[in-house]
Design an enzyme around this catalytic site. Structure first.
Site, mmCIF file in Angstrom:
data_model
loop_
_atom_site.group_PDB
_atom_site.id
_atom_site.type_symbol
_atom_site.label_atom_id
_atom_site.label_comp_id
_atom_site.label_asym_id
_atom_site.label_seq_id
_atom_site.Cartn_x
_atom_site.Cartn_y
_atom_site.Cartn_z
ATOM 1 N N THR A 46 -8.216 -9.096 -1.452
ATOM 2 C CA THR A 46 -6.844 -9.175 -1.941
ATOM 3 C C THR A 46 -6.485 -10.601 -2.336
ATOM 4 O OG1 THR A 46 -6.241 -7.380 -0.439
ATOM 5 C CG2 THR A 46 -4.446 -8.685 -1.373
ATOM 6 N N TYR A 109 -4.056 5.587 -4.027
ATOM 7 C CA TYR A 109 -3.602 6.491 -5.094
ATOM 8 C C TYR A 109 -4.147 7.902 -4.879
ATOM 9 C CZ TYR A 109 -2.205 8.453 -9.534
ATOM 10 O OH TYR A 109 -1.649 9.258 -10.491
ATOM 11 N N ARG A 140 -0.640 -1.718 1.733
ATOM 12 C CA ARG A 140 -1.122 -1.745 0.344
ATOM 13 C C ARG A 140 -1.718 -0.413 -0.108
ATOM 14 N NH1 ARG A 140 -1.604 -6.799 -2.217
ATOM 15 N NH2 ARG A 140 -1.024 -8.539 -0.873
#
Length: 294
Positions: A46, A109, A140
């Protein structure tokens, strides 16, 4: 079986120059970190803006890190995605580039269930045959690796550690009680470093250590002998950790490492640079810590 590392790992930033990866500056930053006692490097995560790097850039960063470290510390690479097959292929490429291990995020997702997590992580681990660090960061990915899932995954000989960024100490305690002794637990939150150690953690994969690596390792070393002293040392750097929470990682730390000469201030969209007044505030706190004022 020994732990992957104990102490401070750094989730290293990726420097750019006119939009392209600046490998020379990346090398200098690594040397700075090594000279300040870090115990491992984490590439393409990240903080390293891994999701906006091309696969070619990611592999070259790994090769660069492996070459510069020259086995002085292990190099771990964020190679997980929400596509199991793609994660396997990229992880195999990372392995060929010389990585010592991989870090795998939970799918996002197209998130799955806990059975799916077990199948996903197991498939990657068995195909790649490198040490695997699971990365639990629900803020996240909107998904948590449940403690019982970690327990089951820890039975795989390649899955040997967890980076936990929940900030939930009850979660850490539960996981600690379920996994074997050799399974390592690393904090993914700078602000809960001491509390994580109190729960039996083995170290931290830090963002702020990009700028103050020696201070983080000093805290870990002090904790082994005198937790109260470690707490005092941690209190000294806490204002900087708080200052770096002014916006979403890695935007604040990128501003600070730019001040230190290890970036040019730019990030890849959709990330954007901090406004000048916020950058100035972070630098001010950093200078106060270095000058011993705070």
């Amino acid at each position: 079986m020994s732990k992957l590392f104990q102490g401070t790992g750094v989730a290293i930033t990726t420097p750019f120059n006119n939009g392209t990866v600046d490998y020379e500056t990346f090398e200098r930053h690594i040397e700075f970190l090594l000279n300040n006692q870090v115990k491992s490097l984490f590439i393409n995560g990240t903080t390293g803006e891994g999701s906006t790097l091309t696969k070619e850039e990611q592999i070259k960063l790994v090769e660069t890190a492996v070459n510069v470290t020259n086995k002085r510390v292990p190099v771990y690479v964020g190679s997980g995605t929400n596509d199991t097959a793609a994660s396997i292929q990229h992880s195999l490429n990372v392995k060929a580039a010389g990585a010592d291990g991989i870090m795998l995020i939970t799918p996002y997702y197209n998130k799955t269930n806990q059975r799916g997590l077990i199948a996903h992580f197991t498939a990657i681990a068995n195909a790649v045959e490198l040490p695997v660090i699971l990365y639990n960061v629900p803020s996240r990915t909107n998904m948590t690796i449940e403690p019982e899932t970690v327990k089951q995954l820890a039975e795989n000989p390649y899955i040997v550690a967890l980076k936990d960024a929940t900030g939930d100490m009850k979660y850490v305690e539960t996981v600690k009680s379920l996994v074997p002794e050799h399974f390592a637990l690393y904090s993914g939150n700078d602000d809960s470093f001491i509390e994580f150690l109190n729960r039996g953690g083995d170290g931290i994969i830090s963002v702020a250590a990009n700028a103050i690596p020696y201070e983080f390792q000093e805290i870990y070393d002090a904790y082994q002998k005198n937790p109260d002293q470690a707490g005092d040392l941690f209190a000294e750097i806490s204002p900087l950790i708080e200052a770096l929470n002014i916006d979403i990682n890695p935007m604040p730390i990128k501003a600070l490492v730019t001040y230190l000469g290890y970036a040019d201030g730019s990030l890849r969209l959709p990330l954007v640079a901090l406004p000048p007044h916020e950058t100035k505030a972070i630098i001010h706190v950093y200078q106060q810590i270095k000058d011993g004022i705070l």
